[in-house]
Design a protein around this motif. Sequence first.
Motif, short mmCIF file in Angstrom:
data_model
loop_
_atom_site.label_atom_id
_atom_site.label_comp_id
_atom_site.label_asym_id
_atom_site.label_seq_id
_atom_site.Cartn_x
_atom_site.Cartn_y
_atom_site.Cartn_z
N GLU A 1 0.86 -1.19 0.00
CA GLU A 1 0.00 0.00 0.00
C GLU A 1 0.89 1.24 0.00
O GLU A 1 1.75 1.39 0.87
N ALA B 1 -11.75 2.85 0.02
CA ALA B 1 -12.26 1.98 1.09
C ALA B 1 -12.64 2.81 2.32
O ALA B 1 -13.60 2.49 3.02
N THR C 1 -19.58 5.82 1.12
CA THR C 1 -20.76 6.11 1.95
C THR C 1 -21.36 4.83 2.54
O THR C 1 -22.51 4.83 2.97
#
Length: 413
Positions: free
Chosen positions: A63, A72, A76
Amino acid sequence: MRYSALSLAWNALTGHRRWTPAWRDAAPRAAYDVVIVGGGGHGLATAYYLAKEHGITSVAVLEKSWLGSGNAGRNTTIIRSNYLLPGNIPFYELSMKLWEGLEQELNYNVMVSQRGVLNLHHSDVQRDAFARRGNAMRLNGVDAELLDRDDVRALVPYLDFDNARFPIHGGLLQRRGGTARHDAVVWGYARAADMRGVDIVQGCEVTGIRVSSSGVTGVETTRGAIRAGKVALAVAGHSSRVAAMAGLRLPIESHVMQAFVSEGIKPLIDHVVTFGAGHFYISQSDKGGLVFGGDIDGYNSYAQRGNLPTVEDVCEGGMALMPMIGRLRVLRSWGGVVDMSMDGSPIIDRTPVEGLYLNTGWCYGGFKATPASGWCLAHLIARDEPHAAAGAYQRQVHLGTSNRKAALESYTC
Ligand SMILES: Cc1cc2nc3c(=O)[nH]c(=O)nc-3n(C[C@H](O)[C@H](O)[C@H](O)COP(=O)(O)OP(=O)(O)OC[C@H]3O[C@@H](n4cnc5c(N)ncnc54)[C@H](O)[C@@H]3O)c2cc1C
């Protein structure tokens, strides 16, 4: 460390000094069987299911920033499986079933809340389309209820029923749909993958993909080169840029999508509600804030922030549906870079580069797909054949053509 009522009580009694980190801060090794690029929900879920379902534990998730810094942690939080087309229904229903057991599976509270997703309709034509969708869902064993105007009024009386520019005629309700806490999903998968031996490496940007005549051999990163037998890309809005490192041109555009949260108020909205005459959807968080969003910004961008015309457009949608929302103050807004495919459906596929796999094209709806996406990509990587539930998401990327059965049917989140 497993989480339980007993461990909570024990740690409370000992001053909360014995909690261990949720996952190790791993340094990258020189080689892995599988390297997954992207520490969002999809990358982490893939790593977890590779280890759990297929026994492949020589896996690294790389990452570039911190876990959940991408979409991620910016979405919503809506989960649902109310799809129409044969290619989509089994995949999203698999995801819903995985959501329903995810907390026990991961031993982590990801706050799955099956509060119901209600899509409103505002015309006879839209009602017929919703009836068709609901029938398709029920024929495939997915729950769906078609509501008339009075049913909707009883369920969500705070909407504008009497004086609206787009009168509400009814709605399609999926009671098993709802929300899950997005960053807890990331943390839960990260912890569970780490417990099975997966290395999670944050602050490690992939800057190149090494390819030989026989296929992929590894990646170059800001923390050195890493050899790998297989490499999977799960980088959402950055898919085109990262795939280009292996010479691939993807049918994907990156757009900003914004979301908003209001100041906290007492419980008002029990469901997820979507407006059918414009792009607007809303739910209420456990802290009391109204969480809402709408359409993507209308231009390509890699910036994690959006512009005011879309803010105005989303707020107009909210005002049309429930005018009292105008008395609330917006507390925060943010943007995420979404991977828009041209037909609204995702790709989980091999690529022309042997050993290189692709997970992309989730548009504004990939959060709900997280468990099934990880499940199916892990299956593809481990067995080199598509999972039955994701058979429609194969695409011949190098030719820029599609052999998929799924097609455009996405609407808000
Ligand atoms: C505002 C907004 C609202 C949304 N609402 C919903 C919703 O309600 N329901 C729903 O189902 N979906 C929703 N979505 C979509 C959903 O969030 C995404 O489709 C999904 O999160 C994408 O998968 P992911 O979690 O793996 O992506 P991400 O979390 O974006 O993960 C990709 C990761 O790759 C990393 N990365 C990129 N390039 C590199 C590199 N070179 N090297 C290493 N790492 C790299 C990034 O930093 C990022 O962390 C929404 C999206 C947005 C932006």
